[in-house]
Write an enzyme that holds these catalytic residues in place. Structure first.
Site, PDB file in Angstrom:
ATOM      1  N   ARG A   1       0.845  -1.200   0.000  1.00 16.99           N
ATOM      2  CA  ARG A   1       0.000   0.000   0.000  1.00 16.99           C
ATOM      3  C   ARG A   1       0.880   1.251   0.000  1.00 16.99           C
ATOM      4  O   ARG A   1       2.103   1.171   0.173  1.00 16.99           O
ATOM      5  CB  ARG A   1      -0.944   0.001   1.207  1.00 16.99           C
ATOM      6  CG  ARG A   1      -0.230   0.082   2.548  1.00 16.99           C
ATOM      7  CD  ARG A   1      -1.207   0.061   3.719  1.00 16.99           C
ATOM      8  NE  ARG A   1      -0.732   0.933   4.793  1.00 16.99           N
ATOM      9  CZ  ARG A   1      -1.363   1.127   5.952  1.00 16.99           C
ATOM     10  NH1 ARG A   1      -2.499   0.513   6.194  1.00 16.99           N
ATOM     11  NH2 ARG A   1      -0.878   1.940   6.860  1.00 16.99           N
TER      12      ARG A   1
ATOM     13  N   ASN B   1      11.647   0.678   1.530  1.00 18.82           N
ATOM     14  CA  ASN B   1      10.542   1.623   1.715  1.00 18.82           C
ATOM     15  C   ASN B   1       9.747   1.372   3.000  1.00 18.82           C
ATOM     16  O   ASN B   1       9.221   2.318   3.589  1.00 18.82           O
ATOM     17  CB  ASN B   1       9.610   1.541   0.490  1.00 18.82           C
ATOM     18  CG  ASN B   1       8.242   2.136   0.765  1.00 18.82           C
ATOM     19  OD1 ASN B   1       8.081   3.352   0.823  1.00 18.82           O
ATOM     20  ND2 ASN B   1       7.246   1.279   0.978  1.00 18.82           N
TER      21      ASN B   1
ATOM     22  N   TYR C   1      11.399   9.607  14.831  1.00 19.13           N
ATOM     23  CA  TYR C   1      11.133   9.410  13.392  1.00 19.13           C
ATOM     24  C   TYR C   1      12.100  10.233  12.559  1.00 19.13           C
ATOM     25  O   TYR C   1      12.723   9.733  11.614  1.00 19.13           O
ATOM     26  CB  TYR C   1       9.682   9.798  13.068  1.00 19.13           C
ATOM     27  CG  TYR C   1       9.339   9.652  11.596  1.00 19.13           C
ATOM     28  CD1 TYR C   1       9.054   8.405  11.049  1.00 19.13           C
ATOM     29  CD2 TYR C   1       9.316  10.760  10.744  1.00 19.13           C
ATOM     30  CE1 TYR C   1       8.755   8.261   9.690  1.00 19.13           C
ATOM     31  CE2 TYR C   1       9.012  10.624   9.392  1.00 19.13           C
ATOM     32  CZ  TYR C   1       8.733   9.377   8.873  1.00 19.13           C
ATOM     33  OH  TYR C   1       8.446   9.243   7.528  1.00 19.13           O
TER      34      TYR C   1
ATOM     35  N   LEU D   1      -1.057   5.518   5.646  1.00 22.66           N
ATOM     36  CA  LEU D   1      -0.365   5.970   6.865  1.00 22.66           C
ATOM     37  C   LEU D   1      -0.728   7.414   7.191  1.00 22.66           C
ATOM     38  O   LEU D   1      -1.029   7.752   8.338  1.00 22.66           O
ATOM     39  CB  LEU D   1       1.163   5.837   6.679  1.00 22.66           C
ATOM     40  CG  LEU D   1       2.037   6.422   7.789  1.00 22.66           C
ATOM     41  CD1 LEU D   1       1.803   5.705   9.116  1.00 22.66           C
ATOM     42  CD2 LEU D   1       3.524   6.337   7.419  1.00 22.66           C
TER      43      LEU D   1
HETATM   44  N1  LIG Z   1       3.212   9.239   3.378  1.00 22.31           N
HETATM   45  C1  LIG Z   1       4.062  10.239   3.548  1.00 22.31           C
HETATM   46  O1  LIG Z   1       3.668  11.412   3.557  1.00 22.31           O
HETATM   47  C2  LIG Z   1       5.533   9.960   3.704  1.00 22.31           C
HETATM   48  C3  LIG Z   1       6.397  11.049   3.674  1.00 22.31           C
HETATM   49  C4  LIG Z   1       7.763  10.831   3.784  1.00 22.31           C
HETATM   50  C5  LIG Z   1       8.247   9.551   3.928  1.00 22.31           C
HETATM   51  N2  LIG Z   1       7.379   8.491   3.969  1.00 22.31           N
HETATM   52  C6  LIG Z   1       7.971   7.158   4.112  1.00 22.31           C
HETATM   53  O2  LIG Z   1       7.525   6.348   3.042  1.00 22.31           O
HETATM   54  C7  LIG Z   1       7.475   4.982   3.468  1.00 22.31           C
HETATM   55  C8  LIG Z   1       6.080   4.426   3.173  1.00 22.31           C
HETATM   56  O3  LIG Z   1       5.132   5.236   3.822  1.00 22.31           O
HETATM   57  P1  LIG Z   1       3.569   5.136   3.498  1.00 22.31           P
HETATM   58  O4  LIG Z   1       2.989   6.448   3.871  1.00 22.31           O
HETATM   59  O5  LIG Z   1       3.366   4.582   2.150  1.00 22.31           O
HETATM   60  O6  LIG Z   1       3.124   4.054   4.611  1.00 22.31           O
HETATM   61  P2  LIG Z   1       1.913   2.982   4.660  1.00 22.31           P
HETATM   62  O7  LIG Z   1       1.732   2.667   6.107  1.00 22.31           O
HETATM   63  O8  LIG Z   1       0.738   3.496   3.913  1.00 22.31           O
HETATM   64  O9  LIG Z   1       2.524   1.682   3.929  1.00 22.31           O
HETATM   65  C9  LIG Z   1       3.600   1.026   4.567  1.00 22.31           C
HETATM   66  C10 LIG Z   1       3.910  -0.294   3.899  1.00 22.31           C
HETATM   67  O10 LIG Z   1       5.006  -0.885   4.634  1.00 22.31           O
HETATM   68  C11 LIG Z   1       4.618  -2.177   5.091  1.00 22.31           C
HETATM   69  N3  LIG Z   1       5.276  -2.443   6.382  1.00 22.31           N
HETATM   70  C12 LIG Z   1       5.137  -1.764   7.540  1.00 22.31           C
HETATM   71  N4  LIG Z   1       5.868  -2.360   8.513  1.00 22.31           N
HETATM   72  C13 LIG Z   1       6.470  -3.428   7.933  1.00 22.31           C
HETATM   73  C14 LIG Z   1       7.331  -4.443   8.405  1.00 22.31           C
HETATM   74  N5  LIG Z   1       7.719  -4.514   9.681  1.00 22.31           N
HETATM   75  N6  LIG Z   1       7.751  -5.397   7.536  1.00 22.31           N
HETATM   76  C15 LIG Z   1       7.346  -5.373   6.226  1.00 22.31           C
HETATM   77  N7  LIG Z   1       6.528  -4.430   5.728  1.00 22.31           N
HETATM   78  C16 LIG Z   1       6.098  -3.477   6.583  1.00 22.31           C
HETATM   79  C17 LIG Z   1       3.113  -2.166   5.182  1.00 22.31           C
HETATM   80  O11 LIG Z   1       2.591  -3.491   5.131  1.00 22.31           O
HETATM   81  C18 LIG Z   1       2.764  -1.309   3.954  1.00 22.31           C
HETATM   82  O12 LIG Z   1       2.803  -2.101   2.800  1.00 22.31           O
HETATM   83  C19 LIG Z   1       7.844   4.979   4.942  1.00 22.31           C
HETATM   84  O13 LIG Z   1       9.231   4.670   5.078  1.00 22.31           O
HETATM   85  C20 LIG Z   1       7.568   6.408   5.363  1.00 22.31           C
HETATM   86  O14 LIG Z   1       8.356   6.804   6.466  1.00 22.31           O
HETATM   87  C21 LIG Z   1       6.034   8.667   3.860  1.00 22.31           C
END
Ligand SMILES: NC(=O)c1ccc[n+]([C@@H]2O[C@H](COP(=O)([O-])OP(=O)(O)OC[C@H]3O[C@@H](n4cnc5c(N)ncnc54)[C@H](O)[C@@H]3O)[C@@H](O)[C@H]2O)c1
Length: 264
Positions: A17, A92, A157, A194
């Site tokens: 996701r 990721n 974080y 998230l």
């Molecule tokens: N959404 C944002 O605004 C944003 C901004 C900057 C950075 N990020 C970074 O991008 C990355 C993804 O964020 P997102 O918003 O898509 O998150 P999300 O929670 O929507 O998706 C996270 C994904 O990681 C998987 N995951 C979580 N813990 C896990 C584990 N222990 N083992 C295997 N898989 C695991 C989940 O199953 C999911 O598929 C993260 O590293 C987050 O810090 C997100």
């Protein structure tokens, strides 16, 4: 359009996701053979079916908790068994805990987040590197804009994301002799499950989302698809880039804003 990553083998962690899903999709659409992991078999298997049917590349889900070293090692081994080599690793999978001040944060919470957001990136890279070196491949680490500009009530974080940028540069130095590029992407606000979950924990979720949109000069959040295109660019096109941090932030870091929290 010609396929930009045809028959290349790509591992994406956290691909079921959000940003990870956008990255898996961009690579499958460009002919790559993607192996992705996530927590939760149902969502992973559903996406495997959806994207495999879509083509032209292929897509395989492997259940793997990236906080478990043996499971990460298995993810790499399964990929090599399946496809014989690895061209690109995208780290990721990560989590942003609900905002809270340092005074209320325990050492154990910080250690667990370090393990998920940082040590997992290191270990996945360690296990994949012997194969990436054979193919002159590349690593893409998903960091965050806040690793550079900071964020309120989120010291652990922010620390993990800043460390990802530093580790990216250190590995770029070490791996240059093997012709392996190591880069990172720093998204600002991207609308993902998230982000929605974090907004839902605030007093007014709609107002939080609105403020999140207006934090960018572009007046909106980024999308999963845009994150996918940025990762594809680093893997397929950015052949003279290593150790870079690609900001994917809609200009959120620019201009002065109303930032002081000092009581007047
Ligand atoms: N959404 C944002 O605004 C944003 C901004 C900057 C950075 N990020 C970074 O991008 C990355 C993804 O964020 P997102 O918003 O898509 O998150 P999300 O929670 O929507 O998706 C996270 C994904 O990681 C998987 N995951 C979580 N813990 C896990 C584990 N222990 N083992 C295997 N898989 C695991 C989940 O199953 C999911 O598929 C993260 O590293 C987050 O810090 C997100």
């Amino acid at each position: 359009m010609p396929l930009r990553y045809q028959n290349k083998v790509v591992i994406v962690t956290g691909g079921s996701r959000g940003i990870g899903r956008g990255i898996v999709k961009a690579f499958v659409e460009n002919g790559a053979k993607v192996v992705f992991c996530a927590i939760g078999a149902a969502a992973g298997e559903a996406l495997e079916t959806e994207f495999s049917t879509m083509g032209p590349g292929s897509c395989k889900f492997v259940e793997c908790d990236v906080t478990k070293e043996d499971q990460l090692e298995r993810l790499v081994a399964v990929t090599v068994e399946l496809h014989g080599h690895i061209d690109c690793l995208v780290n990721n999978a990560g989590w942003h805990p609900p905002h809270k001040p340092t005074d209320e944060t325990t050492a154990e919470e910080f250690r667990k987040l370090l393990n998920l957001n940082l040590v997992s990136y290191f270990l996945a890279s360690k296990f994949a590197l012997p194969y990436l070196r054979q193919r002159h491949g590349n690593i893409i680490n998903v960091s965050s804009l806040v690793g550079t500009i900071g964020q309120k009530d989120a010291a652990p974080y922010v620390a993990t994301k800043g460390a990802i940028i530093s580790m990216t540069k250190a590995m770029a130095v070490d791996e240059s002799k093997h012709n392996v590029r190591v880069n990172c992407i720093s998204p600002g606000n991207v609308m993902t499950p998230l982000w929605e979950e974090l907004a839902a924990q605030t007093a007014d979720a709609a107002a939080t989302v609105h403020a999140g949109e207006n934090a960018q000069l572009m007046g909106r959040m980024g999308t999963e698809a845009e994150c996918g295109l940025a990762a594809l660019f680093l893997a397929a096109d950015a052949t003279f880039c290593t150790g870079i941090d690609l900001l994917l932030s809609g200009g959120a870091e620019l201009n002065y804003g109303f930032k002081s929290q000092i009581p007047s």
